[in-house]
Design an enzyme around this catalytic site. Sequence first.
Site, PDB file in Angstrom:
ATOM      1  N   CYS A 356       0.886  -1.431   0.180  1.00 58.50           N
ATOM      2  CA  CYS A 356      -0.352   0.154  -0.103  1.00 58.50           C
ATOM      3  C   CYS A 356       0.821   1.535  -0.044  1.00 58.50           C
ATOM      4  O   CYS A 356       1.247   1.956   1.173  1.00 58.50           O
ATOM      5  CB  CYS A 356      -0.906  -0.203   0.747  1.00 58.50           C
ATOM      6  SG  CYS A 356      -1.888  -1.992   1.088  1.00 58.50           S
ATOM      7  N   TYR A 385      21.635  -5.766  -3.612  1.00 54.83           N
ATOM      8  CA  TYR A 385      21.227  -5.110  -3.098  1.00 54.83           C
ATOM      9  C   TYR A 385      19.328  -5.404  -2.700  1.00 54.83           C
ATOM     10  O   TYR A 385      18.859  -4.470  -3.236  1.00 54.83           O
ATOM     11  CB  TYR A 385      21.389  -3.741  -3.518  1.00 54.83           C
ATOM     12  CG  TYR A 385      22.717  -3.580  -3.244  1.00 54.83           C
ATOM     13  CD1 TYR A 385      23.544  -3.273  -2.306  1.00 54.83           C
ATOM     14  CD2 TYR A 385      23.544  -3.483  -4.581  1.00 54.83           C
ATOM     15  CE1 TYR A 385      25.120  -3.502  -2.035  1.00 54.83           C
ATOM     16  CE2 TYR A 385      25.518  -3.500  -4.537  1.00 54.83           C
ATOM     17  CZ  TYR A 385      25.820  -2.840  -3.051  1.00 54.83           C
ATOM     18  OH  TYR A 385      27.172  -2.765  -2.204  1.00 54.83           O
TER      19      TYR A 385
HETATM   20  C1  LIG Z   1      28.863  -0.927  -0.771  1.00 53.24           C
HETATM   21  C2  LIG Z   1      30.477  -1.095  -0.554  1.00 53.24           C
HETATM   22  C3  LIG Z   1      31.166  -1.708  -1.319  1.00 53.24           C
HETATM   23  C4  LIG Z   1      30.915  -3.090  -2.346  1.00 53.24           C
HETATM   24  O1  LIG Z   1      29.651  -1.700  -3.722  1.00 53.24           O
HETATM   25  P1  LIG Z   1      29.538  -2.365  -5.112  1.00 53.24           P
HETATM   26  O2  LIG Z   1      29.550  -1.066  -5.677  1.00 53.24           O
HETATM   27  O3  LIG Z   1      28.714  -3.596  -4.916  1.00 53.24           O
HETATM   28  O4  LIG Z   1      30.975  -3.251  -5.530  1.00 53.24           O
HETATM   29  C5  LIG Z   1      32.716  -1.698  -0.878  1.00 53.24           C
HETATM   30  N1  LIG Z   1      33.112  -1.654  -0.123  1.00 53.24           N
HETATM   31  C6  LIG Z   1      32.271  -0.379   0.526  1.00 53.24           C
HETATM   32  C7  LIG Z   1      33.270   0.316   1.661  1.00 53.24           C
HETATM   33  C8  LIG Z   1      31.303  -0.107   0.489  1.00 53.24           C
HETATM   34  O5  LIG Z   1      30.513   0.329   1.767  1.00 53.24           O
END
Ligand SMILES: *Cc1c(COP(=O)(O)O)cnc(C)c1O
Length: 433
Positions: A356, A385
């Site tokens: 909703c 994600y």
């Molecule tokens: C989220 C993150 C990643 C991974 O990012 P991707 O875009 O999924 O490769 C790597 N290092 C840190 C510190 C992050 O916060």
Amino acid sequence: MNMHDFVYRNGEMVCEKVSLTRVAQEAGTPCYVYSFKTLVEHLQKLQRALRELDPLICFSMKSNSNLTLCKALVDCGAGLDIVSGGELYRALKIGTDPQKIVFAGVGKSDEEIKEALHRRILFFNVESIPELERINQIAAQERRRPNIALRVNPNVESSTHHYIKTGVGTSKFGLDFETAVKLFKEKRKYPSVRLVGIHVHIGSQITESRPFVQALRKTVDLIEELKRHGHWIGWLNIGGGLGIIYQRETPLTPRQFADAVVPILKGKGLRIILEPGRFISGNAGILLTRVQYIKETPAKQFVIVDASMGDLIRPSLYGAYHKIVPVIKRATDPSTALRAGDRRRTTAVDVVGPICESGDFLGKDRELPGLQQGDLLAVMSAGAYGFTMASNYNSRPRPAEVMVKGNRFAVIRQRETYADLIRGENIPPFIAR
Ligand SMILES: *Cc1c(COP(=O)(O)O)cnc(C)c1O
């Protein structure tokens, strides 16, 4: 990186050698489906391209923290990049060598710091002065001396969504170079830690080499400056952020990425760490969902499916694009062209969920062949994600996760039950009557 292990065979989408129709029958919908082959190949492509640097590739668990999926990568030599005590718990559950675990994040709690100290992880990636003070103090109490990499912010722009940019001056992440230099000068104030690394991660879904090159040049210059001042730095963690194909992007191949960064990094006497998440898991998974209703309004046609923003929030949160395709290709089957739902062969429709909220959509204005109740759809590129950002909003159980390997598949996380939804809730006596 594309989705070559999710393809049509005889008009039906399969994952490796497994029919998605069969997966839906056995696991129910909505569910995430991962290809073991795609997953592992993405890691290996990166390992091969960067062989010259012999880096430690720490898979970013926040992109997908499923135990089976992470174990598959760890078994192929990956380490893990964690951002919480919960991810540390998962990493240890699957037997990850703590010396292959790096811990990032701006808000590590005392408990999280203690747990990671006791397990002797490889690195704390530190994001602020008070955090460095806190880790130093806890390490002194616990008689440990952990490795610290200061996360620096090289202040470079990348043309990615502003929610997933982290390398600009106004971001909450990392330290500016001046502060980093100052901390190294004052490192005697932090005797219970080893300041031996630099960490840099400039954002996510980056599809060109320029921001990486700029950030790494600046960072390597900083390291050389620190070395000239007599500080030993053995490690450079270059983060993650490699982009993938969702729609029509042309991301860097591992080879192109290597060609851009290896010349900057090699021969500098540094051990290199990488933290790719999306690049490895993104196109290794889809979200499988079933059409519930077709709703026609004067303005629009809506395809209401059983998956929602609670299962995959990226479209709602970032305006992210995920390709949505039917599991059974209708257009190739002339016998079904007469069905009622097929008045128009393709129509621009909004694919929406049952929650909703007007923001609950998976795709807008999509050209999809005439769909009917009960049809299966695959929401592509959902391995990163996706499940990790899922919620129980509207008291909807989170979906199942399925791993496919060759012609085999298994549910690697069961769909939540209603009992799972209320686990931990209790009604206190002053309310109960
Ligand atoms: C989220 C993150 C990643 C991974 O990012 P991707 O875009 O999924 O490769 C790597 N290092 C840190 C510190 C992050 O916060």
